[in-house]
Scaffold this motif. Structure first.
Motif, PDB file in Angstrom:
ATOM      1  N   LYS A 119       0.809  -1.217   0.000  1.00 32.47           N
ATOM      2  CA  LYS A 119       0.000   0.000   0.000  1.00 32.47           C
ATOM      3  C   LYS A 119       0.840   1.265   0.000  1.00 32.47           C
ATOM      4  N   PHE A 120       1.860   1.322   0.842  1.00 32.58           N
ATOM      5  CA  PHE A 120       2.556   2.584   1.078  1.00 32.58           C
ATOM      6  C   PHE A 120       3.941   2.681   0.434  1.00 32.58           C
ATOM      7  N   ILE A 121       4.447   1.568  -0.116  1.00 32.66           N
ATOM      8  CA  ILE A 121       5.757   1.628  -0.786  1.00 32.66           C
ATOM      9  C   ILE A 121       5.607   1.295  -2.266  1.00 32.66           C
ATOM     10  N   ILE A 122       5.056   0.123  -2.583  1.00 32.26           N
ATOM     11  CA  ILE A 122       4.909  -0.271  -3.984  1.00 32.26           C
ATOM     12  C   ILE A 122       3.850   0.570  -4.690  1.00 32.26           C
ATOM     13  N   SER A 124       2.348   3.492  -3.571  1.00 32.54           N
ATOM     14  CA  SER A 124       2.318   4.922  -3.293  1.00 32.54           C
ATOM     15  C   SER A 124       2.837   5.749  -4.469  1.00 32.54           C
ATOM     16  N   LYS A 125       2.123   6.831  -4.768  1.00 30.45           N
ATOM     17  CA  LYS A 125       2.570   7.748  -5.817  1.00 30.45           C
ATOM     18  C   LYS A 125       3.609   8.723  -5.283  1.00 30.45           C
ATOM     19  N   ASN A 126       3.621   8.956  -3.983  1.00 28.06           N
ATOM     20  CA  ASN A 126       4.614   9.846  -3.361  1.00 28.06           C
ATOM     21  C   ASN A 126       5.579   9.010  -2.529  1.00 28.06           C
ATOM     22  N   ARG A 127       6.293   8.130  -3.205  1.00 22.98           N
ATOM     23  CA  ARG A 127       7.116   7.135  -2.522  1.00 22.98           C
ATOM     24  C   ARG A 127       8.197   7.764  -1.649  1.00 22.98           C
ATOM     25  N   LYS A 128       8.761   8.911  -2.071  1.00 16.92           N
ATOM     26  CA  LYS A 128       9.825   9.531  -1.299  1.00 16.92           C
ATOM     27  C   LYS A 128       9.317  10.041   0.044  1.00 16.92           C
ATOM     28  N   LEU A 129       8.030  10.430   0.111  1.00 13.76           N
ATOM     29  CA  LEU A 129       7.476  10.970   1.340  1.00 13.76           C
ATOM     30  C   LEU A 129       7.130   9.874   2.344  1.00 13.76           C
ATOM     31  N   THR A 130       6.768   8.694   1.853  1.00 16.60           N
ATOM     32  CA  THR A 130       6.274   7.637   2.737  1.00 16.60           C
ATOM     33  C   THR A 130       7.228   6.459   2.891  1.00 16.60           C
ATOM     34  N   GLU A 131       8.159   6.319   1.971  1.00 17.28           N
ATOM     35  CA  GLU A 131       8.954   5.097   1.905  1.00 17.28           C
ATOM     36  C   GLU A 131       9.757   4.855   3.174  1.00 17.28           C
ATOM     37  N   GLY A 132      10.416   5.903   3.705  1.00 24.94           N
ATOM     38  CA  GLY A 132      11.258   5.735   4.881  1.00 24.94           C
ATOM     39  C   GLY A 132      10.480   5.293   6.100  1.00 24.94           C
ATOM     40  N   MET A 133       9.415   5.998   6.402  1.00 19.89           N
ATOM     41  CA  MET A 133       8.611   5.683   7.584  1.00 19.89           C
ATOM     42  C   MET A 133       7.941   4.317   7.451  1.00 19.89           C
ATOM     43  N   MET A 134       7.409   4.037   6.274  1.00 16.55           N
ATOM     44  CA  MET A 134       6.729   2.765   6.069  1.00 16.55           C
ATOM     45  C   MET A 134       7.708   1.597   6.046  1.00 16.55           C
ATOM     46  N   PHE A 135       8.940   1.855   5.590  1.00 16.64           N
ATOM     47  CA  PHE A 135       9.968   0.810   5.623  1.00 16.64           C
ATOM     48  C   PHE A 135      10.278   0.440   7.072  1.00 16.64           C
ATOM     49  N   ILE A 136      10.375   1.445   7.934  1.00 19.34           N
ATOM     50  CA  ILE A 136      10.644   1.191   9.354  1.00 19.34           C
ATOM     51  C   ILE A 136       9.504   0.388   9.969  1.00 19.34           C
ATOM     52  N   LEU A 137       8.249   0.777   9.645  1.00 23.71           N
ATOM     53  CA  LEU A 137       7.091   0.066  10.179  1.00 23.71           C
ATOM     54  C   LEU A 137       7.062  -1.388   9.707  1.00 23.71           C
ATOM     55  N   SER A 138       7.287  -1.586   8.410  1.00 19.59           N
ATOM     56  CA  SER A 138       7.266  -2.958   7.880  1.00 19.59           C
ATOM     57  C   SER A 138       8.410  -3.784   8.459  1.00 19.59           C
ATOM     58  N   PHE A 139       9.574  -3.166   8.650  1.00 23.69           N
ATOM     59  CA  PHE A 139      10.719  -3.877   9.242  1.00 23.69           C
ATOM     60  C   PHE A 139      10.395  -4.282  10.682  1.00 23.69           C
ATOM     61  N   PHE A 140       9.744  -3.399  11.433  1.00 19.51           N
ATOM     62  CA  PHE A 140       9.350  -3.712  12.813  1.00 19.51           C
ATOM     63  C   PHE A 140       8.369  -4.881  12.845  1.00 19.51           C
ATOM     64  N   LEU A 141       7.403  -4.883  11.936  1.00 20.48           N
ATOM     65  CA  LEU A 141       6.436  -5.977  11.868  1.00 20.48           C
ATOM     66  C   LEU A 141       7.119  -7.291  11.505  1.00 20.48           C
ATOM     67  N   LEU A 142       8.116  -7.221  10.620  1.00 17.04           N
ATOM     68  CA  LEU A 142       8.851  -8.434  10.257  1.00 17.04           C
ATOM     69  C   LEU A 142       9.662  -8.960  11.440  1.00 17.04           C
ATOM     70  N   ILE A 143      10.240  -8.079  12.232  1.00 18.83           N
ATOM     71  CA  ILE A 143      10.975  -8.503  13.422  1.00 18.83           C
ATOM     72  C   ILE A 143      10.039  -9.228  14.396  1.00 18.83           C
ATOM     73  N   LEU A 144       8.831  -8.693  14.566  1.00 18.26           N
ATOM     74  CA  LEU A 144       7.836  -9.361  15.403  1.00 18.26           C
ATOM     75  C   LEU A 144       7.527 -10.746  14.845  1.00 18.26           C
ATOM     76  N   SER A 145       7.389 -10.817  13.522  1.00 14.90           N
ATOM     77  CA  SER A 145       7.097 -12.089  12.868  1.00 14.90           C
ATOM     78  C   SER A 145       8.217 -13.099  13.089  1.00 14.90           C
ATOM     79  N   PHE A 146       9.452 -12.661  12.880  1.00 14.65           N
ATOM     80  CA  PHE A 146      10.599 -13.566  13.027  1.00 14.65           C
ATOM     81  C   PHE A 146      10.736 -14.082  14.456  1.00 14.65           C
ATOM     82  N   SER A 147      10.380 -13.258  15.424  1.00 14.21           N
ATOM     83  CA  SER A 147      10.524 -13.662  16.819  1.00 14.21           C
ATOM     84  C   SER A 147       9.434 -14.630  17.258  1.00 14.21           C
ATOM     85  N   CYS A 148       8.370 -14.767  16.426  1.00 15.66           N
ATOM     86  CA  CYS A 148       7.303 -15.710  16.746  1.00 15.66           C
ATOM     87  C   CYS A 148       7.596 -17.107  16.215  1.00 15.66           C
TER      88      CYS A 148
END
Length: 334
Positions: A119-122, A124-148
């Motif tokens: 939704k917010f990286i692939i 998004s039409k304004n990828r430069k505005l959202t990519e950094g923050m959404m990358f951090i959020l997705s990375f955090f969710l993946l860390i939660l996933s890996f720890s499960c």
């Protein structure tokens, strides 16, 4: 209707029906150390909810909601009900929510990360505005996933490896080194590094698998269910990649989404190979992750046609009938 159906299952189900239920209850109550050591997130959520004074069975049901909420999340942010509809129809909903709960939570967090990326990286039409923050959020969710559960970590590493190989091809293309020569070089390096260490052990393992493949009913059933999930993944991915025409205003997003879908499918090739070389349980565990490329194929189909899902809805109905007439699914609910 989907949420009503889910509500009926959660209200009427027997929390003690799944085979692993007693272990999860013991882990929530602090008397079973395995799940605490194997899944920090599972243990932390359970401990937090218990400290709020909630009953053990209520905590168990709340943790079982993670997978459903993840598909509700990806359905909501992409304005499509179909991911949630597929989850309900699939056997993974029951098995991962109520029995293999740690893997279900891992899958749920990875689905959320996938939704954020789409939704917010692939998309998004304004990828430069959202990519950094959404990358951090997705990375955090993946860390939660890996720890499960480790399955999502291994699958993610395979995906990352394929992306790296793809990037190497692009770099060598820019350097004007032919793809054939590059392919030969990569194959030669991989073969040299791995052959001496793996050929003997893999050969012995493969012979062992051939000899014991039909030795137990459990293994046969596990292989059947694994290839059933893989078959659904391939069929829905094929339909999404080939059946519909791309609307011109979405061509850039569609190309990126197709690339993601293809890579998610390709990533199962080494998993299938290793599954035959090890055991049926390994393959069965990993093939529950086929829901990830299936969700991408669903979103792709929705983007490439205004009414793409007449055939897919029929398939969902058939899958649902197969799921809820299965004795193993019934035994995990009641």
């Amino acid at each position: 209707m989907s949420l009503v159906f889910i509500g009926i299952i959660y209200i009427t189900r027997d929390p003690l029906a799944p085979t692993d239920a007693h272990n999860y209850i013991a882990a929530i109550e602090g008397s079973y150390a395995y799940d605490k050591s194997a899944s920090i997130v599972f243990a932390s959520i359970g401990e937090f909810l218990r400290n709020l004074g909630l009953d053990t069975f209520l905590v168990l049901n709340l943790q079982a909601l993670i997978l459903m909420l993840s598909c509700l999340f990806i359905s909501y942010i992409n304005a499509s009900p179909y991911p949630l509809l597929f989850l309900i129809s699939s056997e993974s909903f029951v098995l991962m929510s109520f029995n293999a709960m740690r893997q279900g939570m891992a899958l749920g967090f990875m689905i959320m990360a996938l939704g954020v990326i789409i939704k917010f990286i692939i998309k998004s039409k304004n990828r430069k505005l959202t990519e950094g923050m959404m990358f951090i959020l997705s990375f955090f969710l993946l860390i939660l996933s890996f720890s499960c559960h480790g399955t999502t970590l291994i699958y993610s590493l395979i995906i990352a490896g394929i992306y790296v190989i793809k990037l190497i091809f692009r770099v060598f293309d820019k350097l004007r080194i032919g793809r054939i020569n590059l392919t030969i070089l990569i194959i030669a390096v991989i073969a040299t590094l791995s052959a001496s260490a793996n050929i003997i052990s893999m050969g012995l393992a493969y012979i062992n698998r051939l000899g014991s493949l039909l030795s137990t009913v459990y293994e046969v059933n596990s292989y059947e269910s694994s290839f059933y999930r893989i078959g659904i993944m391939i069929l829905l991915s094929y339909l999404s990649l080939t059946r519909y025409e791309v609307r011109t205003e979405n061509t850039g997003y569609i190309a990126r989404l197709k690339e993601l879908l293809i890579i998610l499918n390709i990533s199962f090739i080494p998993i299938i190979a290793i599954g035959f070389l090890t055991n049926a349980l390994f393959l069965s565990r990993f093939t529950h992750l086929t829901i990830l490329p299936i969700l991408v194929s669903i979103l792709l189909a929705c983007e490439t046609n205004k009414r793409p899902y007449k055939l897919q809805l029929i398939l969902f109905s058939i899958i649902g009938i197969i799921t809820y007439t299965s004795a193993s699914i019934y035994n995990n609910i009641y």
